[in-house]
Design a protein around this motif. Structure first.
Motif, PDB file in Angstrom:
ATOM      1  N   THR A 317       0.846  -1.190   0.000  1.00  0.00           N
ATOM      2  CA  THR A 317       0.000   0.000   0.000  1.00  0.00           C
ATOM      3  C   THR A 317       0.881   1.240   0.000  1.00  0.00           C
ATOM      4  OG1 THR A 317      -0.145  -0.203   2.417  1.00  0.00           O
ATOM      5  CG2 THR A 317      -2.039  -0.964   1.142  1.00  0.00           C
ATOM      6  N   LEU A 318       0.297   2.351  -0.377  1.00  0.00           N
ATOM      7  CA  LEU A 318       0.962   3.645  -0.329  1.00  0.00           C
ATOM      8  C   LEU A 318       0.197   4.515   0.654  1.00  0.00           C
ATOM      9  CD1 LEU A 318       1.648   4.221  -4.135  1.00  0.00           C
ATOM     10  CD2 LEU A 318       3.277   3.493  -2.385  1.00  0.00           C
ATOM     11  N   ILE A 319       0.896   4.993   1.667  1.00  0.00           N
ATOM     12  CA  ILE A 319       0.295   5.789   2.725  1.00  0.00           C
ATOM     13  C   ILE A 319       0.622   7.252   2.503  1.00  0.00           C
ATOM     14  CG2 ILE A 319       0.379   6.304   5.197  1.00  0.00           C
ATOM     15  CD1 ILE A 319       0.698   3.374   5.742  1.00  0.00           C
ATOM     16  N   HIS A 320      -0.409   8.087   2.454  1.00  0.00           N
ATOM     17  CA  HIS A 320      -0.228   9.530   2.271  1.00  0.00           C
ATOM     18  C   HIS A 320      -0.244  10.202   3.644  1.00  0.00           C
ATOM     19  CE1 HIS A 320      -0.404  13.513   0.579  1.00  0.00           C
ATOM     20  NE2 HIS A 320      -0.481  13.024  -0.652  1.00  0.00           N
ATOM     21  N   ASP A 321       0.844  10.909   3.963  1.00  0.00           N
ATOM     22  CA  ASP A 321       0.962  11.539   5.278  1.00  0.00           C
ATOM     23  C   ASP A 321       0.649  13.036   5.260  1.00  0.00           C
ATOM     24  OD1 ASP A 321       3.116  12.574   3.946  1.00  0.00           O
ATOM     25  OD2 ASP A 321       4.641  11.785   5.306  1.00  0.00           O
ATOM     26  N   GLY A 322      -0.022  13.479   4.193  1.00  0.00           N
ATOM     27  CA  GLY A 322      -0.346  14.895   4.070  1.00  0.00           C
ATOM     28  C   GLY A 322       0.631  15.657   3.210  1.00  0.00           C
ATOM     29  N   GLN A 323       1.778  15.029   2.902  1.00  0.00           N
ATOM     30  CA  GLN A 323       2.783  15.659   2.047  1.00  0.00           C
ATOM     31  C   GLN A 323       3.132  14.795   0.848  1.00  0.00           C
ATOM     32  OE1 GLN A 323       6.138  16.628   4.556  1.00  0.00           O
ATOM     33  NE2 GLN A 323       5.167  18.483   5.320  1.00  0.00           N
ATOM     34  N   ARG A 324       3.278  13.499   1.075  1.00  0.00           N
ATOM     35  CA  ARG A 324       3.655  12.590  -0.009  1.00  0.00           C
ATOM     36  C   ARG A 324       3.228  11.180   0.353  1.00  0.00           C
ATOM     37  NH1 ARG A 324       8.064  13.649   3.065  1.00  0.00           N
ATOM     38  NH2 ARG A 324       9.354  11.907   3.772  1.00  0.00           N
ATOM     39  N   GLU A 325       3.319  10.286  -0.640  1.00  0.00           N
ATOM     40  CA  GLU A 325       2.998   8.888  -0.413  1.00  0.00           C
ATOM     41  C   GLU A 325       4.253   8.109  -0.032  1.00  0.00           C
ATOM     42  OE1 GLU A 325      -0.907   7.677  -2.987  1.00  0.00           O
ATOM     43  OE2 GLU A 325       1.001   7.735  -4.080  1.00  0.00           O
ATOM     44  N   ARG A 326       4.094   7.184   0.924  1.00  0.00           N
ATOM     45  CA  ARG A 326       5.185   6.315   1.349  1.00  0.00           C
ATOM     46  C   ARG A 326       4.714   4.865   1.257  1.00  0.00           C
ATOM     47  NH1 ARG A 326       8.264   8.963   6.428  1.00  0.00           N
ATOM     48  NH2 ARG A 326       8.120  11.155   5.867  1.00  0.00           N
ATOM     49  N   MET A 327       5.632   3.958   0.916  1.00  0.00           N
ATOM     50  CA  MET A 327       5.267   2.563   0.749  1.00  0.00           C
ATOM     51  C   MET A 327       5.163   1.870   2.100  1.00  0.00           C
ATOM     52  SD  MET A 327       6.984  -0.445  -1.566  1.00  0.00           S
ATOM     53  CE  MET A 327       8.095  -1.018  -0.302  1.00  0.00           C
ATOM     54  N   GLY A 374      -4.076  18.745   4.708  1.00  0.00           N
ATOM     55  CA  GLY A 374      -2.643  18.588   4.876  1.00  0.00           C
ATOM     56  C   GLY A 374      -1.894  19.624   4.079  1.00  0.00           C
ATOM     57  N   PRO A 375      -0.566  19.697   4.244  1.00  0.00           N
ATOM     58  CA  PRO A 375       0.240  20.640   3.456  1.00  0.00           C
ATOM     59  C   PRO A 375       0.047  20.464   1.953  1.00  0.00           C
ATOM     60  CG  PRO A 375       1.542  19.696   5.243  1.00  0.00           C
ATOM     61  CD  PRO A 375       0.252  18.941   5.216  1.00  0.00           C
ATOM     62  N   VAL A 376      -0.192  19.221   1.532  1.00  0.00           N
ATOM     63  CA  VAL A 376      -0.472  18.928   0.114  1.00  0.00           C
ATOM     64  C   VAL A 376      -1.806  18.195   0.048  1.00  0.00           C
ATOM     65  CG1 VAL A 376       0.360  17.863  -2.010  1.00  0.00           C
ATOM     66  CG2 VAL A 376       2.000  18.719  -0.322  1.00  0.00           C
ATOM     67  N   PRO A 377      -2.940  18.915  -0.044  1.00  0.00           N
ATOM     68  CA  PRO A 377      -4.242  18.245  -0.107  1.00  0.00           C
ATOM     69  C   PRO A 377      -4.325  17.325  -1.321  1.00  0.00           C
ATOM     70  CG  PRO A 377      -4.479  20.609   0.277  1.00  0.00           C
ATOM     71  CD  PRO A 377      -3.053  20.379  -0.090  1.00  0.00           C
ATOM     72  N   HIS A 378      -5.024  16.217  -1.153  1.00  0.00           N
ATOM     73  CA  HIS A 378      -5.196  15.296  -2.268  1.00  0.00           C
ATOM     74  C   HIS A 378      -6.582  14.693  -2.193  1.00  0.00           C
ATOM     75  CE1 HIS A 378      -4.124  12.638   1.035  1.00  0.00           C
ATOM     76  NE2 HIS A 378      -4.538  11.592   0.331  1.00  0.00           N
TER      77      HIS A 378
END
Length: 404
Positions: A317-327, A374-378
């Motif tokens: 899965t890819l987890i979005h922490d408000g700035q970017r996605e992490r595996m 978040g800082p980078v809304p998605h």
């Protein structure tokens, strides 16, 4: 301003600007509303259609203008004018696409785009060759630049606003009229001065006739019209909205079954502790407070309060922490089982969202989209069968029964 201009070509130039603006900004807006799409491809397509629309509008306007009969077009300045337009459009859209676009960034991007549009116009104008010279009324020149910057600012606001349908059409009309207004304002302040008797200009480089330019412009008009019509073709999920309720009741009616779905497993809880491994009739595991993500330094543990959304990616899965996605090494079903169901809910076969971070919900096609803060809304998609549950979880529907 339009004295001596061909009215049919003037109308065509405005229509081309409107179609280019609608298609370009419509494609760009999908960067924020289509999370599974390739943002680079969308950004490239948006910049290309905007640049083609603006440049083609300019040269249709040139063909409509009463220019000297012996005029021809130098190929190099004409090509440079298009490349200049494409470059500034791409840079401007890129700057407002990364991070959270502040008013300062939007204004700076609009200034760059407006100056680029004006530069494209005047570089293209001075690509005209013939026994004449071109003079400009500098008051009208400044006014044309101001109009170009204002049109750029309005266009970027169209892109950033979550607009579609009629609102996008009205905004594109305003943008097309503004870009055309910039061109014809500049043309109003431009004057052809005949060369002195017996004096002939010598021009180096390739030269194209107005007839050849007309063919190129006609081809680009066709490209813009084709792109506009293709953009209007509804997506699969929009076409499914016409099916009956019995045909669209399933979460997976618009997508194939998840091949990566596995029953919940709790591999990090040793059996020696006497903890259950999950299964029918067994108590559920306590929700985790931190989730592992993979980085270049190793495996990190991030707090669940920082998680905005989780997206399936093959067996991971890819987890979005408000700035970017992490595996994350967990599968989507494993993440769903481990996280607190009071805070997280699965809104799509491939997406889980953190309810405390939901900032926006909108119906789209037969489903919906959710925006996470978040800082980078998605944004993430919501399947049709999950809309009622999500609204109930967010307190948007009174007395709605939540699906378990």
């Amino acid at each position: 301003m339009f004295a001596g201009h061909d009215p049919f070509l003037v109308a065509l130039s405005v229509a081309v600007a409107i179609l280019g603006g609608y298609t370009g900004f419509g494609i760009a807006a999908r960067i924020r509303t289509a999370p599974r799409a390739n943002p680079r491809l969308l950004l490239t397509g948006a910049a290309a259609f905007l640049a083609i629309g603006i440049w083609t509008m300019h040269f249709v306007g040139m063909l409509a203008a009463p220019i000297p009969a012996d005029a021809s077009y130098l190929v190099l300045p004409t090509v440079i004018s298009f490349l200049l337009c494409a470059l500034v459009v791409g840079i401007s859209l890129f700057f407002v696409s990364i991070g959270s676009p502040s008013e300062g960034r939007v204004s700076a991007s609009a200034l760059l785009l407006g100056l680029g549009i004006a530069s494209m116009h005047y570089v293209g104008i001075h690509g005209l060759a013939g026994d004449f010279s071109i003079q400009h009324d500098y008051g009208m020149l400044v006014l044309s630049v101001v109009i170009a910057v204002a049109a750029a600012y309005g266009g970027l606001k169209i892109y950033l606003a979550r607009q579609g349908g009629l609102r996008l059409a009205l905004s594109a009309i305003a943008f097309g009229i503004a870009v055309s207004g910039m061109h014809y304002t500049a043309m109003y302040g431009m004057h052809f001065v005949p060369a002195a008797a017996g004096h002939h200009h010598e021009f180096g480089g390739l030269v194209a006739s107005p007839q050849l330019l007309s063919l190129a412009v006609a081809l680009l008009c066709f490209v813009i019209a084709a792109g506009f019509l293709l953009f209007l073709v509804p997506e699969q999920r929009q076409r499914l909205a016409t099916l009956g309720p019995e045909e669209t009741d399933s979460d997976t009616i618009d997508l194939p079954a998840d091949p990566d779905y596995h029953p919940p497993r709790f591999v990090d809880q040793p059996a020696s502790r006497g903890l259950p491994l999950g299964g029918i009739g067994q108590p559920k595991q306590m929700p985790v407070s931190r989730v592992p993500v993979v980085s270049t330094e190793g495996t990190l543990l991030i707090d669940v309060s920082d998680i905005r959304s989780i997206r399936a990616d093959a067996h991971y899965t890819l987890i979005h922490d408000g700035q970017r996605e992490r595996m994350c090494p967990w599968s989507i079903s494993e993440a769903e089982a481990r996280l607190d169901p009071a805070l997280f809910t699965r809104v799509h076969r491939s997406h889980i969202v953190a309810l405390p971070h939901v900032s926006f919900l909108r119906k789209e096609g037969d489903g919906a989209i959710i925006e996470l803060d978040g800082p980078v809304p998605h944004v993430v998609p919501v399947s049709r069968a999950k809309i009622a549950e999500v609204k109930a979880r967010l307190g948007l529907v009174r007395g709605a029964a939540m699906r378990q």
